[in-house]
Design an enzyme around this catalytic site. Structure first.
Site, PDB file in Angstrom:
ATOM      1  N   ASP A  37      47.022   7.871  11.721  1.00  0.00           N
ATOM      2  CA  ASP A  37      46.997   6.910  10.610  1.00  0.00           C
ATOM      3  C   ASP A  37      45.644   6.194  10.610  1.00  0.00           C
ATOM      4  O   ASP A  37      44.851   6.352  11.541  1.00  0.00           O
ATOM      5  CB  ASP A  37      48.161   5.935  10.852  1.00  0.00           C
ATOM      6  CG  ASP A  37      48.393   4.979   9.704  1.00  0.00           C
ATOM      7  OD1 ASP A  37      47.903   5.236   8.596  1.00  0.00           O
ATOM      8  OD2 ASP A  37      49.083   3.966   9.935  1.00  0.00           O
TER       9      ASP A  37
ATOM     10  N   GLU B 236      40.641   6.445   7.638  1.00  0.00           N
ATOM     11  CA  GLU B 236      39.643   6.522   6.545  1.00  0.00           C
ATOM     12  C   GLU B 236      38.233   6.264   7.044  1.00  0.00           C
ATOM     13  O   GLU B 236      37.316   6.837   6.446  1.00  0.00           O
ATOM     14  CB  GLU B 236      40.040   5.526   5.439  1.00  0.00           C
ATOM     15  CG  GLU B 236      41.351   5.850   4.769  1.00  0.00           C
ATOM     16  CD  GLU B 236      42.578   5.610   5.655  1.00  0.00           C
ATOM     17  OE1 GLU B 236      42.515   4.684   6.499  1.00  0.00           O
ATOM     18  OE2 GLU B 236      43.576   6.324   5.498  1.00  0.00           O
TER      19      GLU B 236
ATOM     20  N   ASP C 229      50.494   4.032   1.609  1.00  0.00           N
ATOM     21  CA  ASP C 229      51.393   2.891   1.437  1.00  0.00           C
ATOM     22  C   ASP C 229      51.821   2.688  -0.014  1.00  0.00           C
ATOM     23  O   ASP C 229      51.291   1.838  -0.732  1.00  0.00           O
ATOM     24  CB  ASP C 229      50.714   1.632   1.974  1.00  0.00           C
ATOM     25  CG  ASP C 229      50.455   1.753   3.468  1.00  0.00           C
ATOM     26  OD1 ASP C 229      51.039   2.662   4.094  1.00  0.00           O
ATOM     27  OD2 ASP C 229      49.684   0.942   3.994  1.00  0.00           O
TER      28      ASP C 229
HETATM   29  C1  NOJ Z   1      49.646   2.036   7.659  1.00  0.00           C
HETATM   30  C2  NOJ Z   1      50.419   3.267   7.313  1.00  0.00           C
HETATM   31  O1  NOJ Z   1      50.096   3.707   6.026  1.00  0.00           O
HETATM   32  C3  NOJ Z   1      51.899   2.987   7.454  1.00  0.00           C
HETATM   33  O2  NOJ Z   1      52.621   4.128   7.116  1.00  0.00           O
HETATM   34  C4  NOJ Z   1      52.197   2.530   8.864  1.00  0.00           C
HETATM   35  O3  NOJ Z   1      53.548   2.221   8.971  1.00  0.00           O
HETATM   36  C5  NOJ Z   1      51.355   1.315   9.189  1.00  0.00           C
HETATM   37  N1  NOJ Z   1      49.971   1.617   9.009  1.00  0.00           N
HETATM   38  C6  NOJ Z   1      51.575   0.835  10.627  1.00  0.00           C
HETATM   39  O4  NOJ Z   1      51.184   1.795  11.518  1.00  0.00           O
END
Ligand code: NOJ
Length: 983
Positions: free
Chosen positions: A575, A578, A651
């Site tokens: 995660d 970017e 998200d």
């Molecule tokens: C951002 C991610 O997009 C999300 O899916 C994740 O739960 C959070 N970071 C925490 O790790």
């Protein structure tokens, strides 16, 4: 706390606190994206300059590109044309500055590559994207496979190429223009609008100290010239630079955005060029944007967007729909389609890029119009696109098909196809931020069994670690991770843990220390110290995956003796890659930080996440298991990501709008070469109500990557928590996914060989039906299944478009619809419209079990949808679902065909010789039986079904105007040839 920029200022601290709070706090109501955190084109110097150039060109009816190819410099040999490109405005004399180097490569796949670079720059421009993106080597067209036609009277050089000599490229010298034609029809035009612009590297001029006298002189030098117009009146012609011309000089060196300064030590080095899709008014691709499948205009009188589409991998909190803002991933691949032609381009650049799209109802008065006149053909529309990148070299591939499948294959032959995933990874994944402890994990796991809902993978988010130190466990909450994984594994289930690329700065944390000792962190702009910024663990460092030593070291972290508490059933989620940096400009890392080899981050930003993804996949592939395929989910992506695993759309929000957005986003990502993608089912932020959650499951079972996920502060929403009727509806949806797993797996195998998308826009399956070119609220899974998700509350009827002239069969009750045309279809709470297309055969497994692993010895069902000629075809691919033995031929690939009342099963011969031997998977699984064959669309009830001289039982029922016949236990096996006759 310290950052790359020095101490964190109060305002920066406020930004960080805001980001952390925003990400961490409960969302009682859903608020909008913080647009002000992210740049618009006018806040980006290079975007402004290149867009202004386009405006200057547009305002000037006499505009002609100042670029010219020096005709005497052109050389063609071994499929490569080279020449000197001169900007006659800048280089009054050809010797003023070294010319730009122009190259045109003809590839053996019928694709072409165009490159423009500085011939003798004051320092090399970054040209390393190809080293990580292209799977090498590719071949050039051989001498003799193309034909150079002599230059015409206007100095236009023409080369014919392609397997059938179907492609032509015409290169005009003055002004410089490259036109690609298919069967004589202009299709992709480069610099047709004359927007090519190339900022050459230069030394910074020290600002002059202005003397009083000089200033005065300058002020008076804007005196207007006085001329007379046609009517004899005096008019003033300002010799001052126009507002647009002034913009061409904006922000050449240091550039500020909010409290951040980008030092830009190399100064301006952007470039831009227009690419026209001639005769084409729908273009697709360039993910990732929360927008429609068919890209919208960003320029021109009625353009729905005013900003260009932006490609710059960013962590955009609560992104908004219908918006060209940049998101987590970037693929600079665009495909244009019309009834008559299909073509695509790949702009191979990993720096920040903006793309304007302009729809032109008519092609402009230039070459095309004269072509239309001469051929008297109808050639009405064009889509003009303008590509602008901040740094690097102009490196463009052009694919002319002629079909979509050809384009996907041509593109995949350069950047790779999707890796064949482990079978479990295309089943259902259960995730939330966070499953709190081992007890929670055990209870959720048991909940699935209790409610008879299958699932394959349970995910742990960042809270499972010891203080966001990846590869560690919070020992109070997860005292025995091995036991926990083994318990899941005993039911055929797996676990995924999150591993991010930021490493907590902590000398007592072994990963942090090893990284420091090995010197593998990204460096600050002066390259003398490590960059440090703020992310989940607080002060952190980012691994420089451009350093080969860093990649190998990172990969080694996944071996069982390093990643304590990991087992062979544990996989990985990457995660924040970017990368997301809470204290950085636009919530990412500054562009002037330095990677291995003295590469400025600016050049490789959009590839960083993929380098991380790839090193993680390498780690899982080579951990102690040497014959297990990896599974890694990544949020950031770029062209080529498909070789390393799956991605998801980040998200999203628990809203109907975001459910609706998921289809166009996933279709776009898929057609851009990354088929293994999904959106968080249920929506990440906020709380879906039972109806939205159920509808999301019904849609999500048709995402290639199918995972439910939820924010830390959202309410629990495991599939049974809303009670009846929702539990039954969600169970039914997930079970449907499981029954179709053989079909999905077969599609993944096809994608891994051919580069085809798995979920497909309607236009790729019905390329001649203009009604579907803009359609993104329904789509195809493979070539066989049509899906129309319900994306609005309280909807019980859906308007479905049945394309083509054949029938469509509801996959549940087998009711029949006839194409082509729109029809209102019932979509009650327990059902969305899903249809099988006549002429296809879909393999299924129809025994519900707790996980996909538990189904691996189950028999199969074939659902045959006959077309109007009584024909159908389909495939089944099977292997052990986890090892690389398929690469040695240990798999089953069958082609099923119905013709003239006979269903035949034959092995598909492939380049990889099938392995044999009793221990092989193919040998063992070959005996699995087909327990049921359902034949849809029979015009009369079938009475006589035989395999050889054996008669097999069949039952038929009339549904609508045709018959559904079920053949039970025909006693045929998936691994053996057979012929089943029916009459
Ligand atoms: C951002 C991610 O997009 C999300 O899916 C994740 O739960 C959070 N970071 C925490 O790790």
């Amino acid at each position: 706390m310290e950052s790359a920029q020095g101490r964190i200022t109060p305002s920066k601290r406020r930004t960080i606190v805001r980001s952390v709070l925003a990400l961490g706090l409960a969302l009682a109501c859903v608020s909008a994206v913080k647009r002000e955190d992210f740049k618009t084109c006018s806040q980006s110097g290079f975007c402004t300059r290149n867009r202004a150039y386009a405006d200057i060109a547009k305002e000037n009816p006499q505009w002609a590109s100042p670029f010219q190819l020096n005709p005497s410099s052109l050389r063609l040999s071994n499929g490569v044309l080279t020449g000197d490109l001169i900007n006659v405005q800048e280089d009054k004399q050809p010797s003023d500055k070294p010319a730009l180097a122009f190259e045109l490569h003809l590839l053996d796949t019928d694709a072409a590559r165009v490159r423009i670079n500085e011939r003798n720059p004051i320092q090399p421009r970054y040209d390393g994207v190809q080293d990580t993106v292209l799977i090498k080597p590719y071949g050039h067209a051989t001498e003799g496979s193309y034909q150079k036609l002599s230059k015409d009277e206007n100095g236009v050089l023409t080369i014919q190429y392609g397997a059938q000599n179907q492609n032509t490229v015409r290169i005009s010298s003055a002004p410089f223009k490259v036109e690609f034609l298919v069967n004589g029809v202009p299709t992709v035009l480069l610099n047709d609008e004359g927007l090519l612009r190339f900022e050459r590297l230069r030394n910074k001029e020290e600002p002059k100290v202005e003397e009083e006298g000089e200033k005065q002189e300058e002020e008076t030098s804007s005196d207007p010239l006085v001329e007379q117009n046609a009517g004899g009146n005096d008019i003033e012609i300002a010799i001052e630079k126009s507002e647009l011309e002034k913009k061409l000089e904006e922000n050449l060196w240091e550039e500020r955005f909010k409290e951040f300064t980008d030092s830009k030590p190399r100064g301006p080095e952007s470039f831009g060029m227009d690419i026209t899709f001639s005769g084409i008014n729908h273009v697709y691709g360039i993910p990732e944007h929360a927008s429609s499948l068919s890209l919208k205009a960003t320029r021109g009188p009625d353009a729905p967007y005013t900003e260009p589409y932006r490609l710059y991998n960013l962590d955009v909190f609560e992104y908004e729909g219908d918006n060209p803002m940049a998101l987590y991933g970037s693929v600079p691949f665009m495909l244009g389609h019309s009834k008559n032609s299909t073509a695509a381009v790949f702009w191979m650049n990993a720096a920040e890029t903006w793309i304007d799209v302009e729809k032109s109802p008519e092609d402009k008065n230039g070459g095309i119009l004269s072509w239309i006149k001469s051929k008297k053909a109808v050639h009405p529309a064009a889509t003009k696109t303008h590509w602008i990148s901040e740094a690097g070299v102009l490196d463009l591939f052009v694919f002319l098909g002629p079909t979509h499948r050809d384009i996907f294959r041509q593109y995949a032959s350069l950047v790779g196809t999707t890796a064949l995933p482990q079978a479990f990874s295309i089943a259902y994944h259960q995730c939330r931020w966070n499953y709190n402890n081992q007890k929670d994990v055990a209870e959720v796991d048991a909940g699935f069994d209790e409610h008879d809902i299958p699932y394959d993978v349970l995910w742990l988010d960042i809270e499972h670690t010891n203080g966001k130190r990846y590869f560690t466990w919070d020992e109070a909450k997860f005292p025995n991770p091995t036991e926990m994984q083994e318990s899941l594994s005993s039911k055929g289930r797996k676990m995924v843990t999150i591993i991010d690329p930021h490493i907590k700065k902590d000398g007592d944390y072994y990963v942090s220390k090893e990284g420091a000792d090995l010197d593998v962190y990204i460096k600050n702009k002066d390259a003398s110290s490590d960059f440090d910024g703020w992310c989940w663990p607080g002060s952190s460092q980012w691994i420089d995956f451009y350093n080969p030593k860093a990649r190998d070291w990172w990969a080694s972290q996944f071996s069982y003796d390093k990643y304590i508490g990991s087992t062979r059933s544990l996989f990985t989620w990457n995660d924040m890659n970017e990368p997301s940096v809470f204290s950085g400009p636009e919530i990412t890392i500054p562009k002037d930080v330095i990677h291995y080899g003295n590469v400025e981050h600016r050049n490789v930003h959009n590839l960083y996440g993929t380098m991380f993804h790839s090193a993680t996949a390498q780690g899982l592939t080579h951990r102690n298991e040497t014959n297990q395929r990896p599974f890694v989910l990544s949020r950031a992506f770029f062209a080529g990501t498909q070789r390393f695993g799956a991605i998801w759309t980040g998200d999203n929000v628990a809203s109907w709008e975001h459910l609706e957005l998921a289809s166009p986003m996933l279709l776009t990502i898929g057609l851009s070469g990354i088929p293994f993608s999904g959106a968080d089912v249920g929506g990440f932020f906020g709380n879906p109500d039972a109806e939205l959650l159920t509808r999301w499951y019904q849609a999500g079972i048709y995402y290639p990557f199918f995972r439910a996920h939820a924010h830390l502060d959202s309410k629990r929403r495991e599939p049974w928590l809303f009670g009846e009727p929702y539990t039954t509806q969600i169970r039914e949806a997930i079970r449907t996914r499981y029954t179709l797993l053989p079909f999905w797996y077969t599609l993944f195998q096809e994608a891994s060989v051919e580069g085809t998308p798995i979920i497909r826009p309607m236009f790729t399956e019905f390329p001649e039906d203009e009604a579907v070119f803009g359609m993104d609220d329904q789509y195809m899974v493979g070539d066989a299944i049509l899906v129309k998700p319900v994306v609005k509350s309280a909807v019980v009827r859906s308007n479905v478009y049945f394309a083509g002239k054949e029938k469509w069969f509801d996959i549940k009750d087998y009711s029949v619809e006839q194409g082509p045309g729109f029809k209102d279809i019932d979509s009650p709470a327990d059902k969305i419209p899903v249809y099988q297309r006549a002429g296809t055969i879909v393999p299924k497994r129809e025994r519900p079990r707790r996980s996909s692993k538990a189904m691996e010895n189950d028999p199969f069902t074939l659902v045959i949808a006959l077309d109007s000629k009584g024909e159908a075809s389909g495939r089944l691919y099977l292997d052990d679902g986890e090892s690389f033995n398929y690469e040695k031929g240990d798999y089953i690939l069958r082609e099923f065909k119905v013709s003239k009342g006979v269903l035949s099963s034959r092995k598909v011969e492939s380049a990889v010789p099938a392995s044999s031997g009793e221990s092989s998977f193919a040998e063992k699984a070959g005996g699995l039986r087909i327990e049921r064959i359902v034949i849809l669309g029979a015009t009369t009830p079938l009475t006589n079904v035989t395999v050889g001289d054996r008669t097999v039982q069949v039952n038929c029922a009339q549904v609508g105007g045709s018959y559904v016949c079920t053949v039970k236990e025909p006693q045929v096996a998936v691994g053996k040839d057979f012929d089943l006759s029916f009459a």
